[in-house]
Design a protein around this motif. Structure first.
Motif, PDB file in Angstrom:
ATOM      1  N   LEU A   1       5.424   2.718  -3.429  1.00 53.45           N
ATOM      2  CA  LEU A   1       3.697   1.802  -3.506  1.00 53.45           C
ATOM      3  C   LEU A   1       3.089   2.618  -2.065  1.00 53.45           C
ATOM      4  N   ILE A   2       3.369   2.203  -0.861  1.00 56.45           N
ATOM      5  CA  ILE A   2       3.342   1.970   0.622  1.00 56.45           C
ATOM      6  C   ILE A   2       3.118   3.704   0.567  1.00 56.45           C
TER       7      ILE A   2
ATOM      8  N   PRO B   1      -1.688   0.845   0.769  1.00 58.25           N
ATOM      9  CA  PRO B   1      -1.015   1.945  -0.319  1.00 58.25           C
ATOM     10  C   PRO B   1      -1.383   2.987  -0.309  1.00 58.25           C
TER      11      PRO B   1
ATOM     12  N   THR C   1      -1.987   3.151  -6.509  1.00 57.62           N
ATOM     13  CA  THR C   1      -0.805   2.173  -6.377  1.00 57.62           C
ATOM     14  C   THR C   1      -2.398   1.318  -7.248  1.00 57.62           C
TER      15      THR C   1
ATOM     16  N   ILE D   1      -2.142  -3.983  -0.369  1.00 55.16           N
ATOM     17  CA  ILE D   1      -2.280  -3.763  -2.096  1.00 55.16           C
ATOM     18  C   ILE D   1      -2.748  -4.525  -3.156  1.00 55.16           C
TER      19      ILE D   1
END
Length: 222
Positions: free
Chosen positions: A17-18, A97, A101, A132
């Motif tokens: 995600l990151i 992100p 994401t 996010i």
């Protein structure tokens, strides 16, 4: 994978995600000490030593990073300067992100609780998750579990906290070595591999492949 409606969708965070910029941080810090043609070997060794550092008893993530970069410097005959590891570690909460994401998670967050399981320091990961901009039901860390992935203890801690069984979740990761191999061994049958180019495909582990988080909604029928 046949259509599956999980109780929770669980995620690896850094890398999946990151945007995990550990190699970039090392490149910038050691640009004056490592020749350009040697930098890939240097950052590859750094990644390998980080994995090796987390396979034993839990220790703080700052120590993981510092030990790994010290060992990398020793192996590559590069000068280590006191504070190098801390300098890299302190950049972690500033990472945001991947471009896909936030929008990808927003599609599934309306229908499913999202859960993070991260090899993170508990004090750092909230800063990454906040970037996010999508709500998470929970984010569990190696520090809380007192074990890093790929150790089973980290996954077992998450399942215990959620009060669910391996068959109740869909686990999403861009890494076989850190996540999907262990998920397979624990009986987590429903897995998604986000192919971000970190590792080669390995169909033995029986997953659904997507190219980015935007593809996750279709996996769960949205």
């Amino acid at each position: 994978m046949s259509l599956f409606k999980p109780r929770y969708i669980t995620f690896d965070c850094y890398g999946t995600l990151i945007n995990f910029e550990m190699a970039n941080a090392a490149r910038a810090l050691y640009a004056d000490r490592v020749a350009a043609e040697d930098m890939k070997a240097f950052t590859d060794a750094f990644a390998a030593y980080r994995l090796d550092e987390i396979l034993g008893a839990w220790k703080p993530y700052e120590q993981v990073v510092d030990n790994a970069i010290r060992r990398t410097c020793k192996r590559c005959n590069v000068e280590y300067r006191e504070g190098d590891g801390k300098s890299i570690y302190e950049q972690v909460p500033t990472w945001g992100p991947h471009p896909d994401t936030s929008a990808g998670l927003a599609k599934v967050a309306k229908e499913f609780p999202l859960v993070g399981l991260s090899n993170a320091a508990t004090a750092q990961i909230p800063h990454n998750i906040e970037r996010i901009g999508v709500p998470f039901h929970a984010v569990y860390t190696a520090e809380q579990a007192q074990a890093y992935k790929p150790r089973m203890q980290a996954f077992e801690y998450m399942l215990d906290q959620l009060g669910c069984a391996p068959q109740d979740i869909l686990h999403v990761s861009s890494s076989f070595r850190y996540d999907l191999m262990t998920a397979h061994d624990l009986g987590i049958k429903n897995k998604v591999w986000v192919n971000r180019g970190h590792e080669p495909a390995n169909p033995y582990y029986n997953y659904t492949e997507i190219k980015d988080i935007g593809g996750l909604a279709a996996v769960v029928g949205l």
